[in-house]
Scaffold this active site. Sequence first.
Site, short mmCIF file in Angstrom:
data_model
loop_
_atom_site.label_atom_id
_atom_site.label_comp_id
_atom_site.label_asym_id
_atom_site.label_seq_id
_atom_site.Cartn_x
_atom_site.Cartn_y
_atom_site.Cartn_z
CB THR A 530 -3.80 -5.33 -2.98
OG1 THR A 530 -3.17 -6.28 -3.82
CG2 THR A 530 -2.89 -5.04 -1.80
CG PHE A 532 -3.63 -0.69 0.09
CD1 PHE A 532 -4.35 -1.19 -0.97
CD2 PHE A 532 -2.27 -0.49 -0.04
CE1 PHE A 532 -3.72 -1.50 -2.17
CE2 PHE A 532 -1.63 -0.79 -1.23
CZ PHE A 532 -2.36 -1.31 -2.30
#
Length: 633
Positions: A530, A532
């Site tokens: 992921t 960010f």
Amino acid sequence: MILILSKGIFREDKEQLMQTLRAEDYLIKEIEGVEETILGVVGKIQRDAAYFEMLPGVAKAIPISKPYKLVSRELHPKPSIIRVGDVTIGGDRIVVIAGPCGVEDRKRTLDIARAVRKCGAVLFRGGAFKPRTSPYSFQGLGEEGLKILSEVRDETGMGVVTEMTSISQADLMMKYVDIVQIGARNMQNFELLKCVGRIGKPVLLKRGLSATIEEWLMSTEYILSEGNDQVILCERGIRTFERYTRNTLDLTAVPVIKKLTHLPIIIDPSHATGIREMVSPMARAAIASGADGLIIEVHTEPEKALSDGPQSLYPAQFEQLMRDLYVIAPVVGKQVDYAYLEKASILRCPPDAAGGVPTQVVYAGVPGSFSHKAGVQFFGPEVDLQNRASFREVFEEVESGKAVLGIVPVENSLTGSIHENYDLLLEHDLKIVGEVTLRIKHHLIGHENTTLESIERVYSHPQVFQQCREFLSQHPTWDLVSCKDTASAVRRVQENNDPREVAIGSEEACELSQMKILKEGIETNPRNFTRFVVISRTELLSAPRNKTSLIYSVSDTPGALYETLKILAEKHINLVKLESRPIHSKPWEYLFYADLEVDLSREENAQVLEMLKEKAEFFKYLGSYAKGRTVEE
Ligand code: PEP
Ligand code: MN
């Protein structure tokens, strides 16, 4: 001696035991244990294990097998982190100390400092008292040199390292210096070692020219036994029969030191080789071997240097080396963070502090969530991270100045973009100033007595259920209950205290709630990452950037998108992401979200930005920032 105390020992009994030991001049270190209380006890009176086992409250006494005690891993299993201002040595950020061999004059020293700071050095070196082989060589500027070093710190924010050669310099060291260096020639100057032990400032202890690792650690023990455990070890090459290089760099010292002690180790490739061309290859090898940092001699005019010119790097060579280290460090789980000092100073003195003290960094979720972890990765463990209930709240607080920075996920490698945040990026007037990519590992987390057979309900985020589809499909009877995020799912299961319930979440969330991992890594595809982004009101960080994010739309005519891409192709700019999102007010019209491998904030790229704007109907520049590293769990 290591003392394991009786299980469930009362605090008063422990205090009593410690008092007894202190009365005999033993130094006591408490070692963190999950279930046991452990004391490390070191002193001049030699007693065997049987004596300690007789003391009330002691369950077992184990002698420390090494001649050095306070320094040993046995007494301190976790690695020590040494703090020098904003810099931590021994963590996952590589610490590079750079500067001339000796402080020669004010202007030159400041020039070198500015140059190395720009390339990513976080601490500055420079000798004011030079231990020279010949009494006729340059001996250093003394206090005048220390004053110049102070000026370097004031201007650049880099802490300063300098060598202390005599006890008589103690007061000067206290006044001017951040790290006191004990040189190779003084490694066994025991009075000097005791003195720096008492000064209490971090010490950089170089290995002696012909010292064994054990002798080096015994010298370190002198400093720790005076109550100063902030020691950084520095391997700088040893004398061997080989005369081609100035010394022989013993890189095996890195894993050996890591095994034997809890203290950080850095490498000095300059004195180890004595030859400019050999410095960078050895520096690269040092980082690959797991060293915590480097101390490197750099000079703007090495041919004119008053000492060690032939081994000093030119600033351009140092810059190239730092770029190489940026690539090498992640292989050993570390990073070179060009914005290290900048991030720290922003957090210390927030730019919007006018209307009260703003929160440092906000994220959506609860402690233990991946956003929280990404925040710690980006800013370091010291950051004050505060959680908010939603992504919208994060954006609003940063936009209003209540918080300096925010951190939000924008994309997962398996399930795609987090559209809510892309829409919020469009809506708010904020800039992307950084990014971090986390490897996401999902674990099945439950109570101590829960087994796979007893499970009836699973709590997690809907996207996480998707990411663990294969595992969950083997248990079709389980009820899947959606939660806001994984950390609150884990918390809910903990609070409900029902052995039929489990959650899917991270190791951190599991640790925080003191639950058990029932099954590790249940995500279908382990290549689960992921990304960010860090958002702020202005482009705060000026450290080198290599990525830019944009949002734009083009007219509804043939080739309109192509026109924008053509500009990138012609300028050799790599497009790393292009995604279209519907425009809410205009059905069937789209916005393009683009990530480019370029720094469009640079003057020389202003033209590209203008050309793109010209071809776009709507154009929003989200910011230029440093491509984030990928962090494995
Ligand atoms: C130095 O760092 O400039 C120096 C003199 O180093 P060493 O003590 O390792 O020779
Ligand atoms: Mn030197």
